[in-house]
Design an enzyme around this catalytic site. Structure first.
Site, PDB file in Angstrom:
ATOM      1  N   GLY A 159       0.807  -1.207   0.000  1.00  0.00           N
ATOM      2  CA  GLY A 159       0.000   0.000   0.000  1.00  0.00           C
ATOM      3  C   GLY A 159       0.840   1.257   0.000  1.00  0.00           C
ATOM      4  O   GLY A 159       2.015   1.240   0.363  1.00  0.00           O
ATOM      5  N   GLY A 180       0.485   5.728   0.664  1.00  0.00           N
ATOM      6  CA  GLY A 180      -0.306   6.846   1.132  1.00  0.00           C
ATOM      7  C   GLY A 180       0.364   8.163   0.810  1.00  0.00           C
ATOM      8  O   GLY A 180       1.343   8.213   0.054  1.00  0.00           O
ATOM      9  N   PHE A 187       2.124  10.125   2.761  1.00  0.00           N
ATOM     10  CA  PHE A 187       3.439  10.308   3.356  1.00  0.00           C
ATOM     11  C   PHE A 187       4.245   9.023   3.451  1.00  0.00           C
ATOM     12  O   PHE A 187       5.356   9.033   3.962  1.00  0.00           O
ATOM     13  CB  PHE A 187       3.300  10.884   4.773  1.00  0.00           C
ATOM     14  CG  PHE A 187       2.606  12.217   4.833  1.00  0.00           C
ATOM     15  CD1 PHE A 187       3.098  13.303   4.119  1.00  0.00           C
ATOM     16  CD2 PHE A 187       1.460  12.379   5.585  1.00  0.00           C
ATOM     17  CE1 PHE A 187       2.459  14.526   4.176  1.00  0.00           C
ATOM     18  CE2 PHE A 187       0.818  13.609   5.631  1.00  0.00           C
ATOM     19  CZ  PHE A 187       1.322  14.687   4.923  1.00  0.00           C
ATOM     20  N   VAL A 226       3.753   1.147   2.544  1.00  0.00           N
ATOM     21  CA  VAL A 226       3.622   0.070   3.523  1.00  0.00           C
ATOM     22  C   VAL A 226       4.070  -1.242   2.889  1.00  0.00           C
ATOM     23  O   VAL A 226       3.636  -1.589   1.794  1.00  0.00           O
ATOM     24  CB  VAL A 226       2.174  -0.059   4.024  1.00  0.00           C
ATOM     25  CG1 VAL A 226       2.069  -1.149   5.084  1.00  0.00           C
ATOM     26  CG2 VAL A 226       1.686   1.262   4.596  1.00  0.00           C
ATOM     27  N   LYS A 269       5.538   0.505   7.816  1.00  0.00           N
ATOM     28  CA  LYS A 269       5.139   1.766   7.201  1.00  0.00           C
ATOM     29  C   LYS A 269       6.367   2.669   7.100  1.00  0.00           C
ATOM     30  O   LYS A 269       6.843   3.190   8.105  1.00  0.00           O
ATOM     31  CB  LYS A 269       4.046   2.429   8.039  1.00  0.00           C
ATOM     32  CG  LYS A 269       3.517   3.723   7.474  1.00  0.00           C
ATOM     33  CD  LYS A 269       2.369   4.229   8.344  1.00  0.00           C
ATOM     34  CE  LYS A 269       1.779   5.513   7.803  1.00  0.00           C
ATOM     35  NZ  LYS A 269       0.656   5.992   8.648  1.00  0.00           N
ATOM     36  N   ASP A 304      -9.116  10.924  10.217  1.00  0.00           N
ATOM     37  CA  ASP A 304      -9.103  10.366   8.849  1.00  0.00           C
ATOM     38  C   ASP A 304      -9.737   8.977   8.840  1.00  0.00           C
ATOM     39  O   ASP A 304      -9.170   8.025   8.304  1.00  0.00           O
ATOM     40  CB  ASP A 304      -7.667  10.303   8.319  1.00  0.00           C
ATOM     41  CG  ASP A 304      -7.623  10.114   6.797  1.00  0.00           C
ATOM     42  OD1 ASP A 304      -8.651  10.365   6.136  1.00  0.00           O
ATOM     43  OD2 ASP A 304      -6.567   9.724   6.279  1.00  0.00           O
TER      44      ASP A 304
END
Length: 1013
Positions: free
Chosen positions: A714, A716, A718, A721, A736, A842
């Site tokens: 994954g 994001g 910033f 992962v 992460k 979030d």
């Protein structure tokens, strides 16, 4: 006549030639347009292009100049399409079959889904077809075998199913074939023997079964054969012994059996890597292995090999030797003689001999092994005698384990030179003497286990110098003296701190609160006295606390109420007095409580853990206890007389009034004092992450195969992962990695650390550790390590990317309700039960992860806020991070500058509920011109809910619902709560406490009114 002929040649022939040229030009132009249209259709099939690489694919430039496209220099036809590693998402358009001049088609490391189009088979000039590391499904299309010019075929890392087509043998020009990491079944077809040009064959990580076909031995050019992690069986094909071209063989995790031929390695002189781990091979290791002089990796672990190890001295390139988990050795004095031959292996880095039957002493020659040696595994053997001092010469060691042997004597002082050592495991031996202070020199140590030996004397305070220590176990020894307070300065400790079953005395230092990340704390069965220190309550991550079998006095301190994660609490066999405190009823995770054999008195509580017969509560051996539930078999408590009760009530009122007056005076004094100190109060942003346990960059690098894209799960704003493993732990984790080049990434890292380091709940993703270091390029590196959730995110279940998986990955209504309850439980903890309330900011399906049992865990606290007021709204100083959130889930008041609040999280939760019920994102294309998901639901509420309910929840046959008349009430309530949480006005939204209560009531109603799962 002659003049006429000349005129014909000068006038007509050029015209004819011109006409022919124009005709060819027209043909080329027409064919070129076919390629142009095919590329346009290919672009249309891509739904996501986060890197914007297809921006150049427009009419302002010729398609031959588009990114990733290469054309024939004269014909103007597409010969290469290369869009590897750009995170593209979409399906592969069948129009690619019109790119008839294409030789290279490369889409590796993206997110393409769906089937491989059959039209690929029309690409007769195709030489390279690379779609590895996507999410393609379906079977390997037979049409691919029509591409007879193929040299390289890479389908690795997808979700392909079915059998390997027997027609694969038609690809006689294939050199590189990789079908690894899919879900292919059946047997390896014998037609594979027709691939006479093949050099690399990868069929690993599938579900293939049966024998390896003998025809594989016809592949005389074969260099690499990788068949690991399947269900293949039979014996090792003897004909492979004759393939002298082989440099790499990988057969790990199959069901191969039988012995290896004694002459196996006579012809395999070029072999560099041999992985046979985790099979059922038996018999001795072939002595001919000495002929495999190029061997660098030898993995034979988890088999049934027996006998002695032949001399390996000729394997001068050997750097990884794994013989663990076999039946090697005879428990005799000569079993370890082969170690002397390893002195010639100057590149040796890893030596694994654990879980065998090796006997004898460790030879002094062990200290003459390569200084590059990093890891030695000798555990679970029959080794005896002393540890040779020469091991101190191996200054490159990072790991040394020799647990569960018969080793005696002392730990040599030369161990003080092993300054790179990270893991030292000597448990389960007969080591004696003192634990010398040189242990404190091992500054890189993060795992120290000396339990179950015969060590005596006091614990050296110098262990407190090992500031990276995460696991410390000195239990089951003869240690005496007091517990050095320096041990409690090891804020890095989080895995285990065990001093049990020694003869330690004195009291528990109050500094115990400094190891607030510790999960397992055991000081039981010593001679410890004094009170249970209040500092234990600061160990908020504690799950296991063992203090039994000591001489502790006083009452059970109220600070233990802070142990919200405690699962096992044993305070038995002490001298504790007073009553059993009522706060123990509120420890919701508590599964075992033992306070037996103390001098406790008074009434036993009846709620919480004390009223739950499914948990174990032990209170016997306290003669003055009474009451409690009947299962405890305690006498009833005496009834107080009315006169005595009135007198007691009067005394209580006087005491309360006295305390109130005292508190008023005290609060006034403090108000004056703090008003003067207001300007010096540190902000919340001054909190640090130094107290969070850390792992090394090297450990993360190794655990993710160098942060390989194959482990990327994954991305994001910033961070990225990765799926990986922590060294020395059989545990898959999510790593992460912060993209520190992005503005705000560092603040996101600090925010997430500060939000997560002191909280723990079953519905929050557990942060395990972190890394704040530099990478191999000398650049700053930061990462957070979390529990890995195998069932991915709620987003992937609500909005699957492939139609073939869609039916399999549909959440039932019951599952969705359970997930809603889990998320609400997490929010209730964050908003109301933390010492300092936290706003997530979030909340969305992508940040709700599901574990093996489909329990939901809220994740990603990168923009979370800590509340500094008691009214549910942050102060302006509470964070420096801008509120970003995610479009569709951000409450409307944030858009006009309102401060973040718990109301904002409730709005996001309401949208989340409506999305789960309707199956539609809040950003769905249908929501335009002022329409939104709330309006969409409100219009149909409550009479037409079946029209907006996710159609995947409605069976084909109406009778399949098997409902009673109350079913509509079961459906109405979740929709009502979702709408109530997503009200436009913040103060009109439901509080999470009320939401949790109602959702649990709905779950009970579902059980009685709805029969579907």
């Amino acid at each position: 006549m002659k003049r006429f002929s000349l005129l014909f040649w000068f006038i007509c022939v050029p015209l004819l030639f011109h006409s022919t040229c124009n005709s060819k030009h027209t043909v080329f132009a027409s064919e070129s347009e076919i390629d142009h249209m095919a590329l346009i259709k290919f672009k249309e099939s891509i739904s996501s292009d986060p890197n914007g690489i297809l921006v150049s694919w427009n009419t302002s430039t010729h398609f031959c100049n588009w990114y990733g496209i290469t054309c024939h220099p004269t014909l103007g036809r597409v010969t290469e399409l290369n869009l590897q590693g750009h995170r593209l998402k979409g399906y592969i358009s069948p129009h690619i079959g019109n790119l008839s001049y294409t030789r290279r088609f490369e889409l590796a490391n993206n997110s393409f889904y769906g089937n491989i189009p059959l039209e690929v088979g029309r690409l007769s000039q195709l030489q390279i077809f690379d779609v590895q590391n996507n999410t393609l499904v379906g079977e390997i299309p037979l049409n691919l075998t029509h591409c007879t010019q193929l040299r390289s075929l890479y389908l690795y890392g997808n979700n392909l199913k079915g059998k390997i087509p027997t027609e694969i043998g038609l690809l006689r020009n294939i050199q590189f074939l990789n079908f690894g990491r899919n879900q292919l079944t059946g047997e390896i077809p014998s037609s594979i023997g027709n691939l006479s040009s093949i050099t690399e064959l990868f069929l690993n990580n599938n579900i293939l079964k049966g024998d390896i076909p003998q025809e594989i031995c016809d592949l005389k050019s074969l260099v690499i054969v990788a068949l690991g992690i399947n269900k293949l069986s039979g014996s090792f094909p003897s004909c492979l012994y004759n393939l002298s071209s082989l440099i790499r063989i990988n057969l790990v995790e199959n069901q191969f059996s039988g012995p290896l031929s004694p002459n196996m390695f006579h012809s395999l002189q070029n072999l560099q890597v041999l992985f046979l781990d985790n099979n059922k091979f038996s018999g001795p290791i072939p002595p001919s292995i000495a002929n495999a002089s190029s061997l660098s990796i030898l993995g034979l672990s988890l088999n049934r090999f027996v006998g002695r190890i032949p001399s390996l001295g000729k394997l001068q390139d050997l750097y990884h030797l794994n013989l663990a988990n076999n039946n090697l050795g005879y428990n005799s004095t000569n079993d370890l003689e082969f170690l002397k031959s390893l002195v010639n292996c100057t590149n040796l880095e890893i030596l694994c001999l654990s879980y065998n039957s090796f006997g004898g002493h460790l030879p002094n020659s062990l200290g003459n092994l390569s200084t590059q040696l990093r890891k030695i595994y000798l555990g679970n053997n029959e080794i005896y005698g002393e540890i040779p001092e020469a091991i101190g010469n191996l200054v490159g060691l990072t790991l040394l384990t020799m647990f569960n042997n018969h080793v005696d004597g002392i730990i040599p002082t030369t161990f003080g030179k092993l300054t790179m050592l990270q893991v030292l495991g000597l448990l389960g031996n007969k080591l004696s003497g003192k634990i010398e202070p040189f242990i404190g020199n091992l500054s890189q140590l993060f795992h120290l286990d000396l339990r179950a030996n015969r060590f005596e004397g006091s614990i050296p305070p110098s262990i407190g110098n090992c500031q990276m220590l995460q696991h410390l176990d000195l239990s089951l020894n003869n240690l005496t003296g007091t517990i050095p307070p320096e041990l409690f300065n090891l804020s890095s400790l989080f895995s285990k701190f065990d001093l049990s079953r020694n003869s330690l005395s004195g009291s528990i230092p109050d500094e115990v609160g400094n190891i607030h990340n510790i999960i397992f704390l055991d000081m039981s069965n010593n001679h410890i006295s004094g009170h249970i220190p209040l500092g234990v309550g600061k160990c908020v991550m504690l799950e296991y606390l063992f203090l039994q079998g000591n001489s502790l006095q006083g009452v059970i301190p109220s600070s233990l109420a802070s142990l919200k994660s405690i699962t096992v609490l044993d305070l038995s066999q002490n001298h504790l007095s007073g009553s059993i405190p009522n706060f123990l009823q509120n420890l919701s995770f508590l599964q075992y409580l033992n306070v037996s054999f103390n001098v406790l008195e008074g009434e036993v509580p009846t709620k919480g853990v004390f009223g739950n017969v499914s948990v174990l509560v032990v209170v016997n051996g306290n003669s003055k206890l009474c009451g409690g539930i009947s299962e405890l078999h305690l006498p009833p408590c005496p009834v107080k007389s009315e006169k005595h009760a009135k007198h007691h009530k009067f005394r209580l009122i006087v005491a309360i009034l006295s305390v109130v007056v005292f508190l008023i005076v005290l609060s006034s004094t403090f108000a004056i004092y703090w008003s003067r100190k207001e300007g010096k109060k540190p902000s919340l942003n001054s909190s640090t992450i130094d107290q969070l346990a850390k792992v090394s960059y090297q450990s993360l690098y190794n655990g993710t195969d160098g942060f390989s894209t194959t482990n990327l799960i994954g991305c994001g704003n910033f961070s990225s992962v990765y799926k990986g493993t922590l060294e020395l732990q059989d545990r898959v984790v999510a790593i992460k990695v912060l993209n520190l080049q992005r503005k705000g990434a560092h603040k996101s890292f600090v925010a997430e650390c500060n939000a997560l380091k002191n909280i723990k709940h079953r519905n929050l993703v557990q942060i395990l550790t972190c890394c704040s270091s530099t990478d191999y390029k000398g650049q700053e590196f930061k990462a957070l390590i979390f529990e890995y959730m195998r069932n991915g995110s709620l987003e992937q279940w609500l909005h699957p990317t492939t139609t073939s998986v869609e039916k399999q990955r549909t959440l039932s209504l019951k599952q969705r309700l359970s997930i809603m309850i889990d998320v609400a439980s997490a929010l209730q903890y964050l908003h109301h039960e933390c010492e300092q309330p936290i706003i997530h900011c979030d909340l969305k399906p992508g940040n709700v992860l599901l574990d093996d049992e489909m329990i939901a865990h809220v994740s990603d606290f990168g923009i979370a806020r800590l509340l500094s007021t008691t009214k549910g709204i942050t102060s302006k100083q509470s964070s420096t991070l801008a509120i970003k959130g995610t479009v569709g889930y951000v409450p409307p008041e944030y858009g006009v500058g309102a401060e973040v609040s718990t109301y904002g999280d409730m709005f996001s939760f309401g949208i989340l509920m409506l999305e789960m019920l309707t199956g539609r994102r809040p950003t769905d294309e249908m929501f335009e011109d002022g329409q939104n998901i709330c309006n969409f639901v409100a219009i149909s509420f409550p009479s037409k809910l079946f029209q907006i309910l996710d159609p995947r929840l409605i069976p084909i046959e109406e009778n399949d619902w098997n409902l009673n008349p109350d079913v509509e009430k079961c459906l109405v309530s979740p929709f009502r709560i979702g709408l109530a949480c997503a009200m436009e006005s913040p103060k009109e939204r439901m509080d999470v406490v009320d939401v949790s209560r109602e959702l649990h009531q709905i779950k009970k109603a579902f059980a009685s009114c709805c029969a579907w799962k």
